[in-house]
Design a protein around this motif. Sequence first.
Motif, PDB file in Angstrom:
ATOM      1  N   GLU A  81      33.747  46.561  32.385  1.00 10.40           N
ATOM      2  CA  GLU A  81      35.133  46.103  32.198  1.00 10.40           C
ATOM      3  C   GLU A  81      35.254  44.580  32.292  1.00 10.40           C
ATOM      4  OE1 GLU A  81      37.889  48.098  31.600  1.00 10.40           O
ATOM      5  OE2 GLU A  81      36.658  49.901  31.574  1.00 10.40           O
ATOM      6  N   PHE A  82      34.450  43.977  33.189  1.00  9.47           N
ATOM      7  CA  PHE A  82      34.606  42.560  33.468  1.00  9.47           C
ATOM      8  C   PHE A  82      33.494  41.704  32.885  1.00  9.47           C
ATOM      9  CE2 PHE A  82      36.692  44.118  37.656  1.00  9.47           C
ATOM     10  CZ  PHE A  82      37.819  44.503  36.973  1.00  9.47           C
ATOM     11  N   GLU A 123      45.878  41.651  34.894  1.00  5.83           N
ATOM     12  CA  GLU A 123      45.390  42.951  34.452  1.00  5.83           C
ATOM     13  C   GLU A 123      45.730  44.049  35.461  1.00  5.83           C
ATOM     14  OE1 GLU A 123      41.261  43.015  33.348  1.00  5.83           O
ATOM     15  OE2 GLU A 123      41.352  40.967  32.635  1.00  5.83           O
ATOM     16  N   GLU A 124      45.703  45.284  34.984  1.00  7.56           N
ATOM     17  CA  GLU A 124      45.916  46.432  35.852  1.00  7.56           C
ATOM     18  C   GLU A 124      44.638  46.719  36.635  1.00  7.56           C
ATOM     19  OE1 GLU A 124      48.623  48.600  36.437  1.00  7.56           O
ATOM     20  OE2 GLU A 124      49.699  46.947  35.502  1.00  7.56           O
ATOM     21  N   VAL A 129      40.334  38.939  39.211  1.00  9.66           N
ATOM     22  CA  VAL A 129      41.247  37.852  39.538  1.00  9.66           C
ATOM     23  C   VAL A 129      40.957  36.627  38.677  1.00  9.66           C
ATOM     24  CG1 VAL A 129      42.008  36.307  41.390  1.00  9.66           C
ATOM     25  CG2 VAL A 129      41.486  38.691  41.902  1.00  9.66           C
ATOM     26  N   HIS A 130      39.690  36.360  38.457  1.00  7.58           N
ATOM     27  CA  HIS A 130      39.237  35.208  37.692  1.00  7.58           C
ATOM     28  C   HIS A 130      37.900  35.607  37.067  1.00  7.58           C
ATOM     29  CE1 HIS A 130      37.795  31.052  36.992  1.00  7.58           C
ATOM     30  NE2 HIS A 130      39.091  30.784  36.882  1.00  7.58           N
ATOM     31  N   ASP A 131      37.352  34.779  36.205  1.00  9.14           N
ATOM     32  CA  ASP A 131      36.091  35.115  35.549  1.00  9.14           C
ATOM     33  C   ASP A 131      34.973  35.450  36.532  1.00  9.14           C
ATOM     34  OD1 ASP A 131      37.156  34.906  33.045  1.00  9.14           O
ATOM     35  OD2 ASP A 131      36.446  32.852  32.710  1.00  9.14           O
ATOM     36  N   ASP A 132      34.979  34.822  37.704  1.00  7.72           N
ATOM     37  CA  ASP A 132      33.911  35.076  38.666  1.00  7.72           C
ATOM     38  C   ASP A 132      34.422  35.603  40.007  1.00  7.72           C
ATOM     39  OD1 ASP A 132      35.113  32.743  39.406  1.00  7.72           O
ATOM     40  OD2 ASP A 132      33.263  31.654  39.813  1.00  7.72           O
TER      41      ASP A 132
END
Length: 78
Positions: free
Chosen positions: A70-71, A2-3, A29-32
Amino acid sequence: MEEPVVIGKDKFRISEDETARRELRVLKVHDDVIQIQEEVHGIIALVGASSSVNIKREELKNLIKVAKEEFGWTDICE
């Protein structure tokens, strides 16, 4: 990948002749796992083996907002 999302920008004087630009970004970078990126332009040389990020109060608020909206990190508090 992702940007990155920009959460802060500013300029600061290094010397009488030079001003540096700074941009603070966050990237999932990753889900967590998130990564904070600080990009500084205008400094002639940076030397060292360690790295740190300076974050302003408003940037931290923006970081929390991005992490939630966003996350999808809804379990963190402000």
